[in-house]
Write a protein that holds these residues in place. Structure first.
Motif, PDB file in Angstrom:
ATOM      1  N   GLY A  37       0.801  -1.217   0.000  1.00 53.72           N
ATOM      2  CA  GLY A  37       0.000   0.000   0.000  1.00 53.72           C
ATOM      3  C   GLY A  37       0.834   1.266   0.000  1.00 53.72           C
ATOM      4  O   GLY A  37       0.333   2.333   0.320  1.00 53.72           O
ATOM      5  N   GLY A  38       2.109   1.135  -0.350  1.00 53.93           N
ATOM      6  CA  GLY A  38       2.999   2.289  -0.363  1.00 53.93           C
ATOM      7  C   GLY A  38       2.795   3.182  -1.571  1.00 53.93           C
ATOM      8  O   GLY A  38       2.273   2.766  -2.598  1.00 53.93           O
ATOM      9  N   THR A  39       3.226   4.418  -1.420  1.00 54.59           N
ATOM     10  CA  THR A  39       3.226   5.374  -2.516  1.00 54.59           C
ATOM     11  C   THR A  39       4.482   5.145  -3.348  1.00 54.59           C
ATOM     12  O   THR A  39       5.569   5.060  -2.778  1.00 54.59           O
ATOM     13  CB  THR A  39       3.254   6.819  -1.978  1.00 54.59           C
ATOM     14  N   PRO A  40       4.383   5.027  -4.668  1.00 58.07           N
ATOM     15  CA  PRO A  40       5.605   4.904  -5.474  1.00 58.07           C
ATOM     16  C   PRO A  40       6.490   6.143  -5.293  1.00 58.07           C
ATOM     17  O   PRO A  40       6.004   7.271  -5.363  1.00 58.07           O
ATOM     18  CB  PRO A  40       5.083   4.808  -6.906  1.00 58.07           C
ATOM     19  N   ARG A  45       6.008  13.939  -4.058  1.00 59.86           N
ATOM     20  CA  ARG A  45       6.332  15.349  -4.280  1.00 59.86           C
ATOM     21  C   ARG A  45       6.713  16.004  -2.961  1.00 59.86           C
ATOM     22  O   ARG A  45       6.299  15.563  -1.886  1.00 59.86           O
ATOM     23  CB  ARG A  45       5.130  16.094  -4.878  1.00 59.86           C
ATOM     24  N   ARG A  46       7.449  17.080  -3.040  1.00 53.59           N
ATOM     25  CA  ARG A  46       7.893  17.821  -1.866  1.00 53.59           C
ATOM     26  C   ARG A  46       6.712  18.233  -0.994  1.00 53.59           C
ATOM     27  O   ARG A  46       5.694  18.703  -1.486  1.00 53.59           O
ATOM     28  CB  ARG A  46       8.655  19.061  -2.316  1.00 53.59           C
ATOM     29  N   GLY A  47       6.850  18.006   0.298  1.00 52.15           N
ATOM     30  CA  GLY A  47       5.826  18.392   1.259  1.00 52.15           C
ATOM     31  C   GLY A  47       4.780  17.334   1.536  1.00 52.15           C
ATOM     32  O   GLY A  47       4.003  17.477   2.471  1.00 52.15           O
ATOM     33  N   VAL A  81      14.737   7.380  -2.711  1.00 56.44           N
ATOM     34  CA  VAL A  81      14.514   8.411  -1.706  1.00 56.44           C
ATOM     35  C   VAL A  81      15.615   8.243  -0.665  1.00 56.44           C
ATOM     36  O   VAL A  81      15.866   7.136  -0.185  1.00 56.44           O
ATOM     37  CB  VAL A  81      13.133   8.268  -1.036  1.00 56.44           C
ATOM     38  N   THR A  82      16.280   9.335  -0.326  1.00 60.02           N
ATOM     39  CA  THR A  82      17.325   9.289   0.693  1.00 60.02           C
ATOM     40  C   THR A  82      16.692   9.484   2.060  1.00 60.02           C
ATOM     41  O   THR A  82      15.930  10.427   2.275  1.00 60.02           O
ATOM     42  CB  THR A  82      18.382  10.387   0.435  1.00 60.02           C
ATOM     43  N   LEU A  83      17.009   8.576   2.972  1.00 61.04           N
ATOM     44  CA  LEU A  83      16.519   8.643   4.342  1.00 61.04           C
ATOM     45  C   LEU A  83      17.646   9.197   5.198  1.00 61.04           C
ATOM     46  O   LEU A  83      18.789   8.733   5.095  1.00 61.04           O
ATOM     47  CB  LEU A  83      16.130   7.256   4.839  1.00 61.04           C
ATOM     48  N   VAL A  84      17.362  10.185   6.024  1.00 64.57           N
ATOM     49  CA  VAL A  84      18.394  10.821   6.852  1.00 64.57           C
ATOM     50  C   VAL A  84      17.941  10.800   8.304  1.00 64.57           C
ATOM     51  O   VAL A  84      16.894  11.356   8.643  1.00 64.57           O
ATOM     52  CB  VAL A  84      18.648  12.282   6.400  1.00 64.57           C
ATOM     53  N   GLY A 104       6.993   9.396   6.343  1.00 60.25           N
ATOM     54  CA  GLY A 104       7.513  10.712   6.667  1.00 60.25           C
ATOM     55  C   GLY A 104       7.139  11.721   5.602  1.00 60.25           C
ATOM     56  O   GLY A 104       6.444  11.409   4.639  1.00 60.25           O
ATOM     57  N   ARG A 105       7.637  12.935   5.781  1.00 56.51           N
ATOM     58  CA  ARG A 105       7.359  14.025   4.846  1.00 56.51           C
ATOM     59  C   ARG A 105       8.533  14.195   3.892  1.00 56.51           C
ATOM     60  O   ARG A 105       9.678  14.262   4.313  1.00 56.51           O
ATOM     61  CB  ARG A 105       7.114  15.320   5.618  1.00 56.51           C
ATOM     62  N   VAL A 106       8.228  14.275   2.614  1.00 59.59           N
ATOM     63  CA  VAL A 106       9.257  14.389   1.581  1.00 59.59           C
ATOM     64  C   VAL A 106       9.787  15.826   1.513  1.00 59.59           C
ATOM     65  O   VAL A 106       9.015  16.781   1.489  1.00 59.59           O
ATOM     66  CB  VAL A 106       8.696  13.983   0.193  1.00 59.59           C
ATOM     67  N   ALA A 107      11.102  15.930   1.488  1.00 62.73           N
ATOM     68  CA  ALA A 107      11.778  17.211   1.285  1.00 62.73           C
ATOM     69  C   ALA A 107      12.680  17.054   0.056  1.00 62.73           C
ATOM     70  O   ALA A 107      12.880  15.942  -0.433  1.00 62.73           O
ATOM     71  CB  ALA A 107      12.612  17.575   2.506  1.00 62.73           C
ATOM     72  N   ILE A 108      13.208  18.152  -0.421  1.00 62.82           N
ATOM     73  CA  ILE A 108      14.134  18.121  -1.557  1.00 62.82           C
ATOM     74  C   ILE A 108      15.462  18.709  -1.097  1.00 62.82           C
ATOM     75  O   ILE A 108      15.502  19.794  -0.520  1.00 62.82           O
ATOM     76  CB  ILE A 108      13.600  18.933  -2.761  1.00 62.82           C
ATOM     77  N   ARG A 109      16.548  17.970  -1.335  1.00 57.84           N
ATOM     78  CA  ARG A 109      17.895  18.439  -1.025  1.00 57.84           C
ATOM     79  C   ARG A 109      18.788  18.108  -2.216  1.00 57.84           C
ATOM     80  O   ARG A 109      18.891  16.945  -2.610  1.00 57.84           O
ATOM     81  CB  ARG A 109      18.433  17.743   0.233  1.00 57.84           C
ATOM     82  N   ASP A 110      19.402  19.106  -2.797  1.00 57.72           N
ATOM     83  CA  ASP A 110      20.265  18.913  -3.977  1.00 57.72           C
ATOM     84  C   ASP A 110      19.522  18.168  -5.091  1.00 57.72           C
ATOM     85  O   ASP A 110      20.052  17.241  -5.695  1.00 57.72           O
ATOM     86  CB  ASP A 110      21.542  18.154  -3.600  1.00 57.72           C
TER      87      ASP A 110
END
Length: 126
Positions: A37-40, A45-47, A81-84, A104-110
Motif C-alpha cells: 500500500g505504499g506510494t511509489p 512530491r515535496r511536502g 529516496v534518501t533517508l536521513v 515521513g514528509r518528503v523534502a528536496i535536497r540537492d
C-alpha cells in the motif's frame, strides 16, 4: 477471450526472458510496494506525507562536527529516496539489502527526494 489471455501471458514470459536483472528487480520491488500500500517514490512530491516500501541500496554514516547523520538510499523500483537520521551513527537493522517501509514528509535536497528522521518498519528477510 482465451487467445487474449494466452497472448498476455506469452508477452509477459518474453518480457521476463529479455529483461535485465535490474529491470526484473525494479518490477518486483514495484509489485511488493503496491502490495504494502505504499506510494511509489517516483510519484512523491515535496511536502507530501508518504509511506514508501522498498529495499536499502546504501547506508552511509556521515560524521559532522556538529551533528552526525546516518543516510540510506531506499529504492522501490520507481525512484530513490534518501533517508536521513540526524544525530545517529548506527541503527540496528538498517543495512544494505534490507527491506523496509518508511513514513515521513518528503523534502528536496540537492534535487533529490529526502525524508528526515523517518518512522520505519523493518520487513522480514525474503
Amino acid at each position: 477471450m482465451a487467445t487474449d489471455e494466452g497472448r498476455g501471458s506469452l508477452r509477459n514470459l518474453l518480457q521476463r526472458l529479455t529483461a535485465s536483472e535490474a529491470e526484473i528487480e525494479a518490477q518486483e520491488l514495484r509489485r511488493e510496494s503496491a502490495q504494502c500500500g505504499g506510494t511509489p517514490a517516483g510519484l512523491c512530491r515535496r511536502g507530501e506525507q508518504v509511506s514508501i516500501s522498498g529495499r536499502l541500496r546504501t547506508v552511509v554514516y556521515t560524521p559532522r562536527t556538529n551533528l552526525p547523520t546516518l543516510e540510506a538510499d531506499l529504492y522501490d523500483g520507481s525512484d530513490v529516496v534518501t533517508l536521513v537520521w540526524l544525530g545517529r551513527r548506527h541503527i540496528t537493522g538498517i543495512e544494505p539489502g534490507r527491506q523496509l517501509t518508511v513514513r515521513g514528509r518528503v523534502a528536496i535536497r540537492d534535487d533529490r527526494k529526502v525524508i528526515y528522521n523517518p518512522h520505519y518498519e523493518l520487513e522480514l528477510p525474503r
